[in-house]
Design an enzyme around this catalytic site. Sequence first.
Site, PDB file in Angstrom:
ATOM      1  N   GLU A  49       0.785  -1.244   0.000  1.00 25.93           N
ATOM      2  CA  GLU A  49       0.000   0.000   0.000  1.00 25.93           C
ATOM      3  C   GLU A  49       0.817   1.294   0.000  1.00 25.93           C
ATOM      4  O   GLU A  49       0.773   2.072   0.973  1.00 25.93           O
ATOM      5  CB  GLU A  49      -0.924   0.027   1.223  1.00 25.93           C
ATOM      6  N   GLU A 104      -6.005  -8.021   1.323  1.00 28.61           N
ATOM      7  CA  GLU A 104      -6.705  -7.480   2.499  1.00 28.61           C
ATOM      8  C   GLU A 104      -8.139  -7.123   2.118  1.00 28.61           C
ATOM      9  O   GLU A 104      -8.372  -6.512   1.072  1.00 28.61           O
ATOM     10  CB  GLU A 104      -6.053  -6.183   3.018  1.00 28.61           C
TER      11      GLU A 104
HETATM   12  C1  BGC Z   1      -3.351  -1.423   6.009  1.00 28.71           C
HETATM   13  C2  BGC Z   1      -3.387  -2.069   7.380  1.00 28.71           C
HETATM   14  C3  BGC Z   1      -4.454  -1.400   8.226  1.00 28.71           C
HETATM   15  C4  BGC Z   1      -5.785  -1.620   7.549  1.00 28.71           C
HETATM   16  C5  BGC Z   1      -6.996  -1.136   8.333  1.00 28.71           C
HETATM   17  C6  BGC Z   1      -4.713  -1.151   5.432  1.00 28.71           C
HETATM   18  O1  BGC Z   1      -4.697   0.024   4.700  1.00 28.71           O
HETATM   19  O2  BGC Z   1      -2.574  -2.207   5.130  1.00 28.71           O
HETATM   20  O3  BGC Z   1      -2.122  -2.001   7.954  1.00 28.71           O
HETATM   21  O4  BGC Z   1      -4.457  -1.863   9.532  1.00 28.71           O
HETATM   22  O5  BGC Z   1      -5.763  -0.958   6.314  1.00 28.71           O
HETATM   23  O6  BGC Z   1      -7.054   0.248   8.371  1.00 28.71           O
END
Ligand code: BGC
Length: 473
Positions: free
Chosen positions: A170, A370
């Site tokens: 990211e 994610e």
């Molecule tokens: C990041 C994480 C973060 C998650 C929740 C993502 O943008 O990679 O490190 O905890 O979002 O906000």
Amino acid sequence: MAVSPSAATDKFLWGAASAAYQVEGSTTADGKGPSVWDDYLDRLHLAGPGISGAVAIDFYNRDQHLKDIALFKKLGLTSYRFSVSWPRIIPDGLGPVNPAAIAHYRQFISDLKAAGIKPMLTLYHWDMPASLAAAGGWENRDSVKWFERYADAIFANFHDQVDLFVLLNEPSVERATKTLAEAIRDNGKGDFKILPDADHMAVSLKTYNHILLAGAAAKKSFEVHGYKGQLGLALPLFPTINEDGASDADKKSAVLADGVLNRWFLDAMYKGTYPQDVLDMASARGLDTGVQPDDAKTIGDAHFDFLGVNFYSPMYVRHGAMPGDDFSAEQYLPKTVYSAFNGAVRPDQFKALLGRMKSEYGNPPVYITENGAGFAGEDVMKNGKVDDVQRCRYLVTHIAAMKSAMSEGADVRGYHVWSSHDNLEWLSGYASRFGMIYVDWDTQKRTPKLSADLYARVIRGDKVTEADCVARN
Ligand code: BGC
């Protein structure tokens, strides 16, 4: 929409994700050097008094991580995405490799594999060695070489155990978080703007370029050494959208925002060019982005093996307030929109995004690296249970959206919930929980939430809908 049982095939990876600094604690153990995040939280207290990564969820401790891996196995996870810490592996960023850190992560990976869980190793999830951050971090073009050297150390020490590497996580969100950290340091407060404003546009495009070049250099080096495995980057992709009734200027701003946050990365990786509208905006503003003529081609020539997609929400964009500036664009969240900590809840936009990877970028193999959510006040322990109904619905509907995109041809190979556990949410400290597993910060006791139970059912192949997300208390 129901989640089709066919998702539970042997090959599709069902996982969860975390990042070293957010979970490990033990910030000085085994010769670890300081990272920029140790500076932010422990030295500068930017997340507030007493908020530190020194313990986090104690994941560096093998007794604890063995219990966590046993929980993952019980839930049926077949993949775990974690990051290794650069300042553990190379404490001052550029000097010798630290054997104690290598031994730690090799043990952790063996422990995962012994539980039948495939390791997905992220090399960099924001915890830059403090010495390199002081030398300018990603703003310094030398960062490409620094990262390549670090990546070589990782490949040499883990290529026999791991074949799935996420090189970098990211870039745009890291940059926005750093901008916010510096604003808090300098003024006591600041805004979290993933879409850079005019003052931060040049430095953002510059760091995005260096990070992409760093990924490309690492990929080349991996190939030169003849290692076997798949390498990709995890990009936060934000469909940029307008509200009904948006003006032409608003629409134009959303297109530019798409250029800066999505096409800047994807065009370079899959077309070997940077988007012309963003380059034109940069030159009209006289921005010094440091981009050299062959950079985008170098990035395209890397041919990453997969695209890591981090999706939380689309981004609402409108024309900003800068008078006379055609390109002024700003992100916002309409007050009436149902939203989680990270923005509007829109599984339909997740599906559209995956469809776009197919129609505009040649359908690269995708891992969802994610996807997840947190909702204010939702994670409350009652009678030994945490009924995170909203997170449960979020996950079920986003998995269904992914499956629907797959049924229309999107090449998705795996899915990782952010996050396995509640953990240290950067500058928000411990206030914003994102986990499927509840963590009691005082005792480190773990309790799988309702969302974990439902995710386990999805993995087993049960037909699950959001109507199954029912509170037990
Ligand atoms: C990041 C994480 C973060 C998650 C929740 C993502 O943008 O990679 O490190 O905890 O979002 O906000």
